[in-house]
Write an enzyme that holds these catalytic residues in place. Structure first.
Site, PDB file in Angstrom:
ATOM      1  N   VAL A 152     -39.962  36.176 -22.127  1.00  0.00           N
ATOM      2  CA  VAL A 152     -41.170  36.041 -21.298  1.00  0.00           C
ATOM      3  C   VAL A 152     -40.768  35.388 -19.975  1.00  0.00           C
ATOM      4  CG1 VAL A 152     -43.505  35.068 -21.166  1.00  0.00           C
ATOM      5  CG2 VAL A 152     -42.568  35.732 -23.390  1.00  0.00           C
ATOM      6  N   LYS A 224     -44.802  40.872 -24.302  1.00  0.00           N
ATOM      7  CA  LYS A 224     -44.735  39.463 -23.879  1.00  0.00           C
ATOM      8  C   LYS A 224     -45.989  38.703 -24.284  1.00  0.00           C
ATOM      9  CE  LYS A 224     -41.625  40.740 -20.143  1.00  0.00           C
ATOM     10  NZ  LYS A 224     -41.560  41.349 -18.819  1.00  0.00           N
TER      11      LYS A 224
HETATM   12  N1  HSE Z   1     -39.096  45.562 -17.160  1.00  0.00           N
HETATM   13  C1  HSE Z   1     -39.387  44.170 -17.195  1.00  0.00           C
HETATM   14  C2  HSE Z   1     -40.204  43.794 -15.967  1.00  0.00           C
HETATM   15  C3  HSE Z   1     -38.104  43.404 -17.249  1.00  0.00           C
HETATM   16  O1  HSE Z   1     -40.303  44.624 -15.059  1.00  0.00           O
HETATM   17  O2  HSE Z   1     -40.776  42.729 -15.909  1.00  0.00           O
HETATM   18  C4  HSE Z   1     -38.250  41.976 -17.647  1.00  0.00           C
HETATM   19  O3  HSE Z   1     -38.761  41.834 -18.942  1.00  0.00           O
END
Ligand code: HSE
Length: 341
Positions: A152, A224
Site C-alpha cells: 500500500v 490495497k
Molecule cells: N500499478 C500500481 C500503481 C503500482 O499504479 O499504483 C503500485 O502498486
C-alpha cells in the site's frame, strides 16, 4: 542475513540498487549484514551461490539483457516453489508480478518459504489481499516475519503507521488515492493528453501493472483497500467482495468540466466501519480541489485517515516506482534485522 530474490524486475532491481548504495549504513546503523544467495526470475533465469552473489554483476547482467543463467554459480531447474524448498536462506524477497484474482504464483512461493521457517518480505498485493489471514497465522506459528509494507503506497509508510504510531487511536475511516497510474492518467487528461497517451506514459514510467486493466478498472486500488480493511479493521473479506469501479468511463471533457466547478476526478478507495460491518469500495469521485486529496497529482498517492483522537490525518507520498517500492522492502528488512539483535 541470507536473502533469496524471487522475481528480479523493476522492484527487485530497485531494492538491489538500494542494498548496494546503503550497504555501509545498513551495517553500521542497523547491524544488517547481508548476502544474496540466489536470484530467481521466470524471464531472466536464475543463479545461486551459498557464499553470496555479486549483486552489482547481477544488476549489470539484467540491465544489459543478459541472462542470470550466464553468471557464475549454480543454476537450478524446476518450479520456483520447489527451488525455494532446496535453497538455504533466511529471508525470501518475493517480488514477482501481482495477480489480484489468484494471488499466484506468489502465494505458493510465500507459503513454501514460511513453512521452511524463512522470513518473507513482499510488495505483491495478491497474496496479502487474498490470503492475509492464512499467511500471517503461518508466519506466527513459524515464529518468522511476514512483512508487506510496500503493498500500500509503496515506500510511503502506511501499514507501519497504523501498526506502530497510530496504535491506541480508533480508526473510523480511511479514504484516499491508492493507485498511481490512474491518478497520473487523470492528471495528464486535465492537461489535455488523451487517455490512451497518458496510459502509455504511465507504462513507460513503470507505474502500471503488468496487465494495465488492473489499474484502470480499479482492481489494484481494490487490492490495497482490501489489505487496509484486513490489517486496520480486521476484515476477512476478499477483494471482489467489495464494489469496484475504475476510470474507464471518465472522459477528458468530464475532467475539464469538473475543474471548471473547482473539482477534480480522483479514483478513491475507501474503508469504513458501519455498525458491526466493515465496508469498502473503489470508485471515481469528484473531490473539491481545496481538500488535501484534491491537490494530489501525478503518480503520487495519499490517504486521509479519520480517527477518534486526532481527527483527520492525511499522508501524501509516492505510491509506485522502482526506487520508492524498493525502499518499502528495505524498511521491512531493517525491521527484521532490528528484531534479531
Ligand atoms: N500499478 C500500481 C500503481 C503500482 O499504479 O499504483 C503500485 O502498486
Amino acid at each position: 542475513m541470507r536473502f533469496l530474490f524471487v522475481g528480479f524486475g523493476t522492484v527487485g532491481q530497485g531494492l538491489a540498487e538500494l542494498l548496494l548504495e546503503k550497504k555501509t549504513t545498513l551495517e553500521k546503523e542497523f547491524g544488517l549484514v547481508y548476502k544474496i544467495v540466489g536470484i530467481l526470475d521466470k524471464e531472466l533465469g536464475n543463479v545461486f551461490s551459498p557464499d553470496g552473489l555479486d549483486l552489482q554483476e547481477a544488476l549489470e547482467a539484467v540491465q544489459t539483457q543478459k541472462s542470470l543463467a550466464d553468471l557464475a554459480g549454480e543454476h537450478l531447474a524446476g518450479e520456483a516453489a520447489e527451488i525455494i524448498s532446496q535453497v538455504e536462506a533466511d529471508v525470501l524477497i518475493e517480488v514477482t508480478y501481482t495477480d489480484i484474482k489468484t494471488g499466484q504464483p506468489a502465494t505458493s512461493h510465500i507459503r513454501q518459504a514460511l513453512e521452511k521457517g524463512m522470513h518473507v518480505v513482499t510488495t505483491n498485493k495478491g497474496p496479502v489481499a487474498l490470503y492475509y489471514e492464512e499467511l500471517t497465522e503461518l508466519a506466527r506459528a513459524q515464529q518468522v516475519q511476514f512483512l508487506f509494507e510496500g503493498t500500500v503506497m509503496s515506500g510511503t509508510p502506511v501499514l507501519s503507521l497504523f501498526r506502530e504510531t497510530l496504535a491506541g487511536c480508533e480508526v473510523q475511516e480511511i479514504k484516499g488515492i491508492l493507485n498511481g497510474t490512474t491518478n497520473y492518467i487523470l492528471t495528464r487528461m486535465e492537461e489535455g493528453l488523451s487517455y490512451e497517451d497518458a496510459l502509455k506514459k504511465a507504462q513507460e514510467f513503470g507505474y502500471a501493472e503488468a496487465v494495465p486493466d488492473a489499474d484502470v478498472l480499479g482492481w489494484d486500488a481494490l487490492a490495497k483497500v482490501t489489505i487496509l480493511a484486513k490489517v486496520v479493521f480486521g476484515s476477512r473479506a476478499k477483494p471482489f467482495d467489495f464494489p469496484c469501479e475504475g476510470i474507464t468511463g471518465i472522459t477528458s471533457s468530464a475532467v475539464v468540466d469538473a475543474l471548471s466547478r473547482g473539482k477534480r476526478y480522483k479514483l478513491i478507495g475507501r474503508v469504513w466501519r458501519e455498525r458491526n460491518l466493515i465496508k469498502a469500495e473503489v470508485a471515481p469521485e469528484e473531490i473539491d480541489i481545496s481538500h488535501p486529496l484534491g491537490s494530489v497529482m501525478g503518480a503520487t498517492n495519499a490517504l486521509t485517515i479519520l480517527t477518534d483522537t486526532l481527527g483527520e490525518i492525511t499522508i501524501v507520498g509516492p505510491g509506485a516506482g522502482r526506487r520508492e517500492t524498493g525502499f518499502s522492502l528495505l524498511s521491512d528488512l531493517i525491521r527484521i534485522a532490528r528484531q534479531q539483535k
